[in-house]
Design an enzyme around this catalytic site. Structure first.
Site, PDB file in Angstrom:
ATOM      1  N   GLU A  12       0.848  -1.197   0.000  1.00 50.38           N
ATOM      2  CA  GLU A  12       0.000   0.000   0.000  1.00 50.38           C
ATOM      3  C   GLU A  12       0.878   1.239   0.000  1.00 50.38           C
ATOM      4  O   GLU A  12       1.872   1.301   0.717  1.00 50.38           O
ATOM      5  CB  GLU A  12      -0.924  -0.006   1.217  1.00 50.38           C
ATOM      6  CG  GLU A  12      -1.644   1.286   1.494  1.00 50.38           C
ATOM      7  CD  GLU A  12      -2.514   1.757   0.340  1.00 50.38           C
ATOM      8  OE1 GLU A  12      -2.487   2.966   0.033  1.00 50.38           O
ATOM      9  OE2 GLU A  12      -3.212   0.908  -0.274  1.00 50.38           O
TER      10      GLU A  12
ATOM     11  N   CYS B 230     -12.644  -0.065  -9.894  1.00 46.46           N
ATOM     12  CA  CYS B 230     -13.703   0.938  -9.782  1.00 46.46           C
ATOM     13  C   CYS B 230     -13.864   1.722 -11.073  1.00 46.46           C
ATOM     14  O   CYS B 230     -14.597   2.714 -11.104  1.00 46.46           O
ATOM     15  CB  CYS B 230     -13.431   1.883  -8.610  1.00 46.46           C
ATOM     16  SG  CYS B 230     -11.891   2.813  -8.771  1.00 46.46           S
TER      17      CYS B 230
END
Length: 451
Positions: free
Chosen positions: A336, A406
């Site tokens: 991340e 997304c």
């Protein structure tokens, strides 16, 4: 449906038109990004707030003479689609806004479309992106979120607001720095509207972010002070907010200073507890975490002893259940870029010694990672993973790749890179996790070439 907006004199083909120019157009089809395609004097026009088959009057917005396409907004519906409905949020209603000579607020650009038709259009848009960018044909079904309401409202567990010059809660008009006071947010979960922030004097505050745990609980309100605002004034605003924890957010660093209550939320997904700091990323739809975790686990079938990579891992939404599934004999790499999200992941995976949590760029981490990987899961931002990361994943030779996306365009582009390496698209599920907007979420399982 509204009073007609007078049209100015038409321009000559290829010329630049004034922003007040209007024209009558026939809408052809949906396009990615919340637009619908029409044509004017031989030029493609991307129109918002329309529906296929409609005859509409539009006001042009972007009309540069050398542009490959123009943009426009519907200001009057001359021949309506049978799928057009009354918009559930008046300030986001483009026709109503046009009658008042302004734009609608952003965030509900599909609100004029019946919910089932929204999903059919989203499926068509997803299919078109797969055909155009990945050169593959695939029938897409857009699934509603688990427990979705019949009207598609009350789903946002997170919302961001502006504040106008008078200190009133507001939202930005579409593609504009201008803001408009609001007195409700119909897409938000009831707990956000129950705070009644529009009744408060928010002078001295530039932005207000509100988050509510997906399963319910006390909201967290984050205030971003305007330049020059004193701590005393911010404290006064905080004291006027009842029924919520309140903090001050530094948008540059993402750090949150506690004013009252706590600066984090306790989330629970399929019996697993997560701690997410106020500024940390979390899925917006109240049912999205459960829907996506279930899709990932069902699609990838993690087994004890396997080695997983969870890329763009955030606070560990997928990392935690994957770590439990592979057990101590397996291994999970969590990557991340956000320092705050990585801190959340470390808290959520405390004591899981078989999990390696690395903060950094995904391509940099993969470039230096030499341990074998059985499965790779990635959930990149809207821009997608890109060719370099896809090549690194392919080089790791996992048995499967799970891709949570997304954005259908960046997903289709990345899918094309996998296809070029001989991979195939197996499972594809698309979820309507953003009702009344053009956005959607998907999960795909990709398989490597047969040995």
């Amino acid at each position: 449906m509204t009073d007609a907006v007078p049209a100015t004199a038409p321009s000559t083909p290829g010329s630049e038109q004034d922003a007040s120019t209007t024209a009558e157009l026939t809408i052809e089809r949906p396009a990615h990004g919340g637009h619908f395609v029409a044509r004017h004097e031989g030029r493609v026009v991307f129109v918002r707030h329309a529906l296929p088959g409609e005859r509409v009057r539009v006001r042009f917005s972007d009309t540069a003479a050398d542009a490959s396409f123009w943009r426009a907004d519907v200001v009057e519906v001359l021949e309506a689609s049978p799928h057009r409905v009354e918009h559930p949020w008046p300030v986001a209603n483009a026709i109503r806004a046009a009658a008042r000579n302004r734009s609608a607020v952003g965030g509900a650009e599909f609100g004029h479309i019946a919910l089932e038709e929204q999903r059919r259009l989203k499926a068509a848009i997803f299919e078109e992106q797969l055909t155009r960018l990945a050169k593959t044909d695939r029938t897409v079904l857009v699934e509603p979120a688990p427990g979705e309401s019949e009207d598609g409202l009350g789903w946002r567990s997170r919302a961001a607001f502006a504040v106008d010059a008078a200190g009133r809660l507001a939202m930005h008009l579409h593609r504009s720095h201008e803001v408009l006071p609001v007195r409700e947010m119909p897409l938000a979960v009831p707990a956000i509207n129950a705070l009644r922030l529009w009744t408060l004097d928010l002078s001295g505050v530039e932005r207000v972010d509100v988050a509510v745990p997906s399963g319910g609980g006390e909201p967290l309100v984050l205030l971003v002070p305007a330049s020059g605002t004193t701590p005393r004034r911010v404290a006064a605003v905080a004291s006027s907010i009842d029924g919520a924890s309140v903090g001050v957010l530094d948008p540059e660093s993402g750090q949150v200073q506690r004013l009252k209550g706590r600066t984090w939320l306790q989330e629970n997904v399929l019996g697993i507890d997560y701690r997410v700091t106020g500024a940390g990323f979390w899925q917006i739809h109240r049912a999205a975490p459960e829907a996506l975790v279930s899709a990932v686990l069902d699609g990838l079938q993690p087994a004890a002893g396997e080695r997983f990579a969870d890329l763009y891992a955030g606070a560990g939404l997928f990392t935690v259940p994957l770590a439990r599934a592979v057990g101590p004999d397996g291994a999970v790499l969590s990557v991340e870029g956000s320092a705050g999200a990585s801190r959340d992941a470390r808290r959520n995976l405390h004591g899981q010694d078989h999990v390696s949590i690395v903060q950094g760029r995904v391509d940099a981490v993969l470039g230096g990672w030499n341990d074998p990987l059985d499965v790779v899961l990635l959930d990149p931002p809207r821009a997608g993973a890109g060719k370099k990361v896809v090549r690194q994943i392919v080089a790791a030779r996992p048995r499967a790749v799970g891709y949570v996306s997304c954005d259908p365009a960046s997903f289709a582009r990345d899918l094309g890179y996998f296809f070029a390496a001989g991979w195939t698209l197996d499972t594809l599920r698309v979820f309507d996790l953003y009702p009344h907007t053009h956005h959607m979420e998907s999960f795909a399982r990709l398989l490597p070439p047969a040995a």
